[in-house]
Design an enzyme around this catalytic site. Structure first.
Site, PDB file in Angstrom:
ATOM      1  N   HIS A  91       0.859  -1.197   0.000  1.00  0.00           N
ATOM      2  CA  HIS A  91       0.000   0.000   0.000  1.00  0.00           C
ATOM      3  C   HIS A  91       0.889   1.239   0.000  1.00  0.00           C
ATOM      4  CE1 HIS A  91      -3.631   2.222   0.481  1.00  0.00           C
ATOM      5  NE2 HIS A  91      -3.429   2.569   1.737  1.00  0.00           N
ATOM      6  N   TYR A 125     -28.232  26.694  21.050  1.00  0.00           N
ATOM      7  CA  TYR A 125     -27.573  26.588  22.363  1.00  0.00           C
ATOM      8  C   TYR A 125     -26.491  27.639  22.516  1.00  0.00           C
ATOM      9  CZ  TYR A 125     -29.772  22.035  23.089  1.00  0.00           C
ATOM     10  OH  TYR A 125     -30.676  21.035  23.265  1.00  0.00           O
ATOM     11  N   MET A 148     -27.706  18.476  18.273  1.00  0.00           N
ATOM     12  CA  MET A 148     -27.570  17.040  18.008  1.00  0.00           C
ATOM     13  C   MET A 148     -28.407  16.607  16.793  1.00  0.00           C
ATOM     14  SD  MET A 148     -28.291  13.841  20.563  1.00  0.00           S
ATOM     15  CE  MET A 148     -27.125  14.298  21.807  1.00  0.00           C
TER      16      MET A 148
HETATM   17  C1  LIG Z   1      -4.919  -1.250   1.752  1.00  0.00           C
HETATM   18  C2  LIG Z   1      -5.790  -0.278   1.038  1.00  0.00           C
HETATM   19  N1  LIG Z   1      -5.910  -0.344  -0.287  1.00  0.00           N
HETATM   20  C3  LIG Z   1      -6.680   0.509  -0.986  1.00  0.00           C
HETATM   21  C4  LIG Z   1      -7.394   1.503  -0.357  1.00  0.00           C
HETATM   22  C5  LIG Z   1      -8.226   2.479  -1.168  1.00  0.00           C
HETATM   23  O1  LIG Z   1      -7.655   3.739  -1.084  1.00  0.00           O
HETATM   24  P1  LIG Z   1      -8.328   4.995  -1.801  1.00  0.00           P
HETATM   25  O2  LIG Z   1      -9.624   5.232  -1.130  1.00  0.00           O
HETATM   26  O3  LIG Z   1      -7.359   6.091  -1.567  1.00  0.00           O
HETATM   27  O4  LIG Z   1      -8.488   4.614  -3.231  1.00  0.00           O
HETATM   28  C6  LIG Z   1      -7.295   1.619   1.034  1.00  0.00           C
HETATM   29  C7  LIG Z   1      -8.024   2.695   1.728  1.00  0.00           C
HETATM   30  O5  LIG Z   1      -7.559   3.380   2.568  1.00  0.00           O
HETATM   31  C8  LIG Z   1      -6.469   0.701   1.740  1.00  0.00           C
HETATM   32  O6  LIG Z   1      -6.360   0.780   3.074  1.00  0.00           O
END
Ligand SMILES: Cc1ncc(COP(=O)(O)O)c(C=O)c1O
Length: 397
Positions: A167, A268, A316
């Site tokens: 990632h 409020y 709320m």
């Molecule tokens: C491991 C992983 N892959 C893909 C994504 C998708 O990312 P995005 O929403 O930036 O496309 C995420 C989202 O955070 C993720 O955690």
């Protein structure tokens, strides 16, 4: 369709969702698989409905954060492959096997647990091995045993290794130096897999930002999240490559109008006090709906295509807007005073005006992702196709 009685709802455009998926699909190298990220209730849009629509639009996989989210999809009858991107404890392995849910693998004890629960007649546990190339979150470090971990995982009885992934931490930034570094680190691991002919079918790295800016680094599958919902991952990505359509709008209705006399406190703390006779509209939406109290003094709304301020503290369940003469001068006057029952947009377009998730995010000091994720479960989701509501979900009714 579920019923709803309070006129506050999130409208979810299934047409926009489809267009966004198709835009990404056609921009990716041929043969790239597509995972629709539907974690966090599909970024607030409604996990089951978005997963079903994404699957019908050709998504090959669904991505979720926890096993519970994957179970929700299976229980709703969604049969598309699902990968849990986050941690699944070994106590969840039997259920994952039974429901054909794939898990992310990055811990040694998970291999042992998978081996222990293997046996004749037990379906294999499907898994994608996660490599940490510089996100510093989950995953095996390339220099600290990634190759050995992959080899061990492939030899573990009861495991079916479907994928290998990483990632990116900074794919949404203009400067791609760090993403290049992550890509190179991942490539070293992938090269090892290829050199040793290790059988791992799907290798994947890209989120939306990488799908937009560096699709050549995606590998075999794009993990599409924010872009699918029609929002850009940042202001720095090349927005001109895609014309995304926001999927979510947040709408409500004025439930009461009044002309408050001078010196009248609104909400409020009476933090807003009328200066003269001021026409006020009350909206049935508040911070418990995800319309954050931190927007007090900052939020705006659209009425008859005119941008008006939210006045005083956001409660709320309710808040108040100005239906003041200044707004009248900009357009109300022509068609008579605004009355109860008229539509108000808090996120999305009305006439020529737009309030975007980025606008709201900027006011809150956060990102568009959090704005849609914040929308509370008690706000009904109305799914719209070709301008018609085709389904409504409201967990309350
Ligand atoms: C491991 C992983 N892959 C893909 C994504 C998708 O990312 P995005 O929403 O930036 O496309 C995420 C989202 O955070 C993720 O955690």
């Amino acid at each position: 369709m579920d019923a709803y009685y309070r006129p506050t709802r999130a409208e979810i455009s299934l047409d926009a969702l489809r267009c966004n998926i198709e835009a990404f699909r056609s921009a990716m190298p041929a043969g790239t698989l597509l995972m629709a990220s539907v974690k966090a209730n599909a970024y607030g849009h409604g996990a089951v409905e978005i997963a079903a629509e994404a699957a019908a639009s050709g998504a090959d996989y669904l991505g979720v954060a926890f096993l519970d989210e994957a179970v929700q999809l299976r229980r709703a009858g969604i049969a598309t492959p699902v990968l849990v991107l986050g941690y699944v404890p070994p106590s969840g392995f039997a259920l994952a096997r039974e429901l054909g849910i794939s898990v992310a693998l990055f811990r040694e004890d998970a291999l042992e647990a998978a081996a222990q629960s293997a046996g004749a007649g037990v379906p294999p546990l499907k898994a994608h091995i996660k490599i940490d190339t510089g996100m510093g979150r989950l995953g095996v470090l390339p220099e600290q045993g990634a190759a050995a971990f992959i080899e061990r995982a492939l030899c573990t009885p009861g495991l079916e290794i479907e994928g290998l992934f990483t990632h990116f931490a900074k794919a949404d930034e203009c400067d791609k130096t760090y993403t290049r570094l992550q890509y190179d680190r991942f490539t070293d691991v992938v090269d090892y897999v290829k050199k040793h002919d290790l059988p791992i079918p799907v290798i994947h790295a890209a989120n939306s930002a990488a799908g937009i800016d560096t699709p050549e680094w995606a590998g075999g599958m794009l993990r599409l999240g924010i872009g699918m919902y029609g929002l850009y991952p940042s202001e720095e990505v090349n927005k001109r490559r895609f014309e995304l359509q926001p999927v979510m709008s947040l709408k409500t209705e004025i439930v009461m109008t009044k002309t408050a006399p001078p010196g009248w406190g609104i909400s409020y703390g009476a933090k807003y006090v009328t200066k003269g006779n001021e026409r006020i509209g009350t909206l049935p939406i508040g911070y418990a709906d995800g319309f954050s109290r931190m927007l007090t003094g900052k939020a705006e709304a659209l009425v008859r295509g005119v941008r008006v301020p939210v006045l005083g503290t956001i409660c709320m369940d309710q808040c108040m807007i100005a239906l003041d003469p200044a707004a009248d001068a900009r357009g109300f006057g022509a068609s008579g005073p605004v009355e109860a029952g008229e539509e108000v947009v808090l996120l999305g377009c009305q006439g020529d005006e737009v309030i975007s998730a980025e606008d709201i995010g900027a006011k809150l000091g956060t990102i568009n992702y959090e704005v849609t994720c914040m929308l509370a479960a008690r706000v009904p989701r109305v799914y719209v196709r070709d301008g018609r509501a085709v389904s409504v979900t409201n967990p309350l009714t």
